[in-house]
Write a protein that holds these residues in place. Structure first.
Motif, PDB file in Angstrom:
ATOM      1  N   ARG A 113       0.831  -1.192   0.000  1.00 25.19           N
ATOM      2  CA  ARG A 113       0.000   0.000   0.000  1.00 25.19           C
ATOM      3  C   ARG A 113       0.874   1.253   0.000  1.00 25.19           C
ATOM      4  O   ARG A 113       1.764   1.392   0.846  1.00 25.19           O
ATOM      5  N   TRP A 114       0.595   2.155  -0.919  1.00 23.60           N
ATOM      6  CA  TRP A 114       1.260   3.450  -0.951  1.00 23.60           C
ATOM      7  C   TRP A 114       0.768   4.255   0.248  1.00 23.60           C
ATOM      8  O   TRP A 114      -0.423   4.243   0.576  1.00 23.60           O
ATOM      9  N   ILE A 115       1.688   4.963   0.905  1.00 24.03           N
ATOM     10  CA  ILE A 115       1.352   5.768   2.077  1.00 24.03           C
ATOM     11  C   ILE A 115       1.412   7.262   1.757  1.00 24.03           C
ATOM     12  O   ILE A 115       0.476   7.994   2.032  1.00 24.03           O
ATOM     13  N   SER A 116       2.547   7.717   1.189  1.00 21.62           N
ATOM     14  CA  SER A 116       2.675   9.145   0.905  1.00 21.62           C
ATOM     15  C   SER A 116       3.742   9.391  -0.149  1.00 21.62           C
ATOM     16  O   SER A 116       4.535   8.508  -0.465  1.00 21.62           O
ATOM     17  N   GLY A 117       3.742  10.611  -0.658  1.00 22.61           N
ATOM     18  CA  GLY A 117       4.708  11.037  -1.664  1.00 22.61           C
ATOM     19  C   GLY A 117       4.160  10.883  -3.062  1.00 22.61           C
ATOM     20  O   GLY A 117       3.559   9.863  -3.384  1.00 22.61           O
ATOM     21  N   LYS A 118       4.351  11.922  -3.901  1.00 28.50           N
ATOM     22  CA  LYS A 118       3.886  11.849  -5.283  1.00 28.50           C
ATOM     23  C   LYS A 118       4.849  12.529  -6.245  1.00 28.50           C
ATOM     24  O   LYS A 118       4.541  12.679  -7.400  1.00 28.50           O
TER      25      LYS A 118
END
Length: 157
Positions: A110-115
């Motif tokens: 699962r991706w949590i943060s940052g783009k």
């Protein structure tokens, strides 16, 4: 940078399938038979079979299998959000919670943060009894490697 959630649905689907093909093409997966599924933006699942060949002398899976599957699941969850560049793992924290004694194991990422440049994603391992057997959190950074330049990354026309 083009994020799949900003692309049309067909482009997003093609990116996800191309990432799955890229994973399957990696030579390391000849040693660790597994299958990747990108479920949606920021979510991945890897199904694999823990076999005796992966065991240490005490009869359970060596930590390498934990790291590989947790890192891969978190990595592909993060890379599902980036359609132009290959990400690189820059750090990974791993927690062992139960020995793997064999059978089918699921790694959920699962991706949590940052783009933009750095992404954070987590993953956990679940055994056939539904118990969590490991978890980890990784940081991933955009590389200069174009996904389109990798032979295993093929989008259908």
């Amino acid at each position: 940078m083009t994020l799949p959630d900003q692309a049309d649905e067909n482009g997003q689907f093609a990116h996800f399938r191309a990432l799955e093909q890229l994973y399957a093409s990696a030579p390391i997966n000849n040693l660790f038979r597994s299958k990747l599924e990108i479920l949606e933006p920021g979510r991945s699942r890897i199904t694999f079979s823990a076999q005796e060949a992966h065991f240490h002398a005490a009869g359970a899976a060596h930590g390498t299998i934990y790291f590989k599957m947790l890192d891969d699941a978190a990595f592909y969850a993060a890379n599902s959000l980036v359609s132009d560049r290959f990400l690189l793992t820059t750090g990974f924290n791993l927690h062992f919670t139960k020995p793997i004694r064999g059978g089918t194991v699921i790694a959920e990422g699962r991706w949590i943060s940052g783009k933009r440049r750095v992404f954070i994603a987590e993953a956990n391992l679940i055994d056939e009894e539904g118990d969590e057997i490991g978890r980890g959190t990784g940081t991933f950074m955009r590389s200069h490697i174009a996904l389109s330049g990798l032979s295993g990354y093929r989008q259908s026309e």
